[in-house]
Design an enzyme around this catalytic site. Sequence first.
Site, short mmCIF file in Angstrom:
data_model
loop_
_atom_site.label_atom_id
_atom_site.label_comp_id
_atom_site.label_asym_id
_atom_site.label_seq_id
_atom_site.Cartn_x
_atom_site.Cartn_y
_atom_site.Cartn_z
N SER A 1 13.39 2.27 2.85
CA SER A 1 14.01 2.89 4.03
C SER A 1 14.56 1.80 4.94
O SER A 1 14.18 0.62 4.82
CB SER A 1 12.98 3.74 4.77
OG SER A 1 11.90 2.93 5.23
N ALA B 1 3.31 -1.02 4.66
CA ALA B 1 2.79 -1.02 6.05
C ALA B 1 2.33 -2.41 6.49
O ALA B 1 2.36 -2.72 7.70
CB ALA B 1 1.64 -0.03 6.16
N HIS C 1 12.76 -3.23 1.55
CA HIS C 1 12.26 -1.93 1.99
C HIS C 1 13.17 -0.84 1.46
O HIS C 1 14.41 -0.99 1.45
CB HIS C 1 12.21 -1.85 3.52
CG HIS C 1 11.28 -2.84 4.10
ND1 HIS C 1 9.92 -2.68 4.06
CD2 HIS C 1 11.51 -4.05 4.66
CE1 HIS C 1 9.35 -3.75 4.60
NE2 HIS C 1 10.28 -4.58 4.98
N TYR D 1 11.45 8.32 0.95
CA TYR D 1 11.32 7.19 0.01
C TYR D 1 11.99 7.43 -1.34
O TYR D 1 11.95 6.57 -2.22
CB TYR D 1 9.84 6.84 -0.18
CG TYR D 1 9.19 6.40 1.12
CD1 TYR D 1 9.64 5.26 1.78
CD2 TYR D 1 8.16 7.14 1.70
CE1 TYR D 1 9.08 4.86 2.98
CE2 TYR D 1 7.58 6.74 2.90
CZ TYR D 1 8.05 5.62 3.54
OH TYR D 1 7.50 5.22 4.73
N PRO E 1 0.80 -1.23 0.00
CA PRO E 1 0.00 0.00 0.00
C PRO E 1 0.83 1.29 0.00
O PRO E 1 1.85 1.38 0.68
CB PRO E 1 -0.82 -0.11 1.29
CG PRO E 1 -0.13 -1.13 2.12
CD PRO E 1 0.51 -2.08 1.17
N ASN E 2 0.33 2.24 -0.76
CA ASN E 2 0.86 3.60 -0.88
C ASN E 2 2.13 3.70 -1.73
O ASN E 2 2.58 4.81 -2.01
CB ASN E 2 1.09 4.25 0.50
CG ASN E 2 -0.21 4.42 1.25
OD1 ASN E 2 -1.17 4.96 0.70
ND2 ASN E 2 -0.27 3.92 2.47
N ASN F 1 7.78 -5.84 -1.35
CA ASN F 1 7.82 -4.76 -0.37
C ASN F 1 6.39 -4.68 0.18
O ASN F 1 5.50 -4.09 -0.45
CB ASN F 1 8.22 -3.43 -1.01
CG ASN F 1 8.32 -2.33 0.04
OD1 ASN F 1 7.86 -2.50 1.19
ND2 ASN F 1 8.91 -1.20 -0.33
N ARG G 1 8.00 -0.01 13.36
CA ARG G 1 8.46 -0.53 12.05
C ARG G 1 9.56 -1.58 12.21
O ARG G 1 10.02 -2.16 11.23
CB ARG G 1 8.99 0.60 11.17
CG ARG G 1 7.92 1.62 10.80
CD ARG G 1 8.47 2.61 9.77
NE ARG G 1 7.71 3.83 9.80
CZ ARG G 1 6.60 4.06 9.09
NH1 ARG G 1 6.12 3.14 8.28
NH2 ARG G 1 5.96 5.22 9.17
N GLU H 1 12.20 -10.07 1.12
CA GLU H 1 11.47 -8.88 1.58
C GLU H 1 12.37 -7.66 1.39
O GLU H 1 13.54 -7.70 1.78
CB GLU H 1 11.15 -9.06 3.07
CG GLU H 1 10.53 -7.84 3.73
CD GLU H 1 10.38 -8.03 5.25
OE1 GLU H 1 10.55 -9.16 5.76
OE2 GLU H 1 10.09 -7.02 5.92
N ARG I 1 14.02 3.44 12.08
CA ARG I 1 12.85 4.31 12.14
C ARG I 1 12.04 4.03 13.42
O ARG I 1 12.57 3.48 14.38
CB ARG I 1 12.02 4.13 10.86
CG ARG I 1 12.81 4.51 9.60
CD ARG I 1 11.98 4.43 8.35
NE ARG I 1 10.88 5.39 8.37
CZ ARG I 1 9.85 5.36 7.51
NH1 ARG I 1 9.83 4.43 6.55
NH2 ARG I 1 8.88 6.24 7.61
N ARG J 1 5.44 11.97 -3.26
CA ARG J 1 5.30 12.45 -1.88
C ARG J 1 6.50 11.95 -1.07
O ARG J 1 7.06 10.90 -1.38
CB ARG J 1 4.04 11.86 -1.23
CG ARG J 1 2.74 12.24 -1.87
CD ARG J 1 2.15 13.47 -1.16
NE ARG J 1 0.78 13.70 -1.59
CZ ARG J 1 0.43 14.27 -2.74
NH1 ARG J 1 1.38 14.62 -3.60
NH2 ARG J 1 -0.83 14.45 -3.05
O1 CA2 Z 1 10.71 1.57 3.49
C1 CA2 Z 1 9.84 0.90 2.93
O2 CA2 Z 1 9.94 0.43 1.81
C2 CA2 Z 1 8.51 0.68 3.67
O3 CA2 Z 1 8.05 -0.64 3.35
C3 CA2 Z 1 7.56 1.72 3.13
C4 CA2 Z 1 6.21 1.71 3.85
C5 CA2 Z 1 6.39 1.75 5.36
O4 CA2 Z 1 5.12 1.62 5.99
C6 CA2 Z 1 7.32 0.66 5.85
O5 CA2 Z 1 7.47 0.79 7.24
C7 CA2 Z 1 8.66 0.75 5.17
C8 CA2 Z 1 5.38 2.91 3.41
C9 CA2 Z 1 5.15 2.97 1.94
C10 CA2 Z 1 4.52 4.28 1.65
O6 CA2 Z 1 5.00 4.72 0.41
C11 CA2 Z 1 4.96 6.05 0.17
C12 CA2 Z 1 5.66 6.47 -0.93
C13 CA2 Z 1 5.71 7.79 -1.24
C14 CA2 Z 1 5.04 8.69 -0.45
C15 CA2 Z 1 4.32 8.27 0.65
C16 CA2 Z 1 4.28 6.94 0.96
#
Ligand code: CA2
Length: 164
Positions: free
Chosen positions: A113, A88, A111, A34, A21-22, A85, A122, A109, A118, A29
């Site tokens: 970040s 969340a 990520h 990211y 998701p996202n 990936n 997380r 898996e 963090r 954003r």
């Molecule tokens: O670091 C990562 O790849 C995460 O999987 C990204 C997730 C976060 O919840 C994990 O803890 C770590 C969030 C993805 C949201 O992606 C966005 C991308 C651009 C702008 C806003 C959110």
Amino acid sequence: MNSDVNPAPLRQFSILVLHGPNLNLLGQREPEIYGAMTLEKVDQNIQQLAEAQNARVTSIQSNHEGILVDAIQAAFQVHDGLLINPAAYTHTSVALRDAISAIAIPTVEVHLSNIHKREAFRHHSYIAPVAIGQISGFGHRSYLLGLQALIDWLRDRDQQASVS
Ligand code: CA2
């Protein structure tokens, strides 16, 4: 036949890439967390590495847990490995973990970040215990490192099977 002179051609692996998701917002954003690369460009880079490694990839992004579970189930006996990936859902989803465990698909898996640097929530991943390994903190390159690791792992497994 001497296998050093005529090595067996590398088998073509089929890899499913799942973005949680996202991640569709990548590059639009929060670039400070990211990165500035869009998901489309990330997928192009994955495709390029896959071609260079004689692998096939199918990429899916979804904001819905059930769609990701369905995609994992559908990978059974279709794809050789999973690069995911879970975003969340990493920190919440017993359902994704159970799906990976149920079809026993070799999984890496990734990520963008470094989740361990963090917020505390997380730090825990439901997916890590059912994955071969986790790559975290290298931005968009985490996907390429993860894909290469997955392909190498699959090749090693094939090679071990052929000598035993
Ligand atoms: O670091 C990562 O790849 C995460 O999987 C990204 C997730 C976060 O919840 C994990 O803890 C770590 C969030 C993805 C949201 O992606 C966005 C991308 C651009 C702008 C806003 C959110």
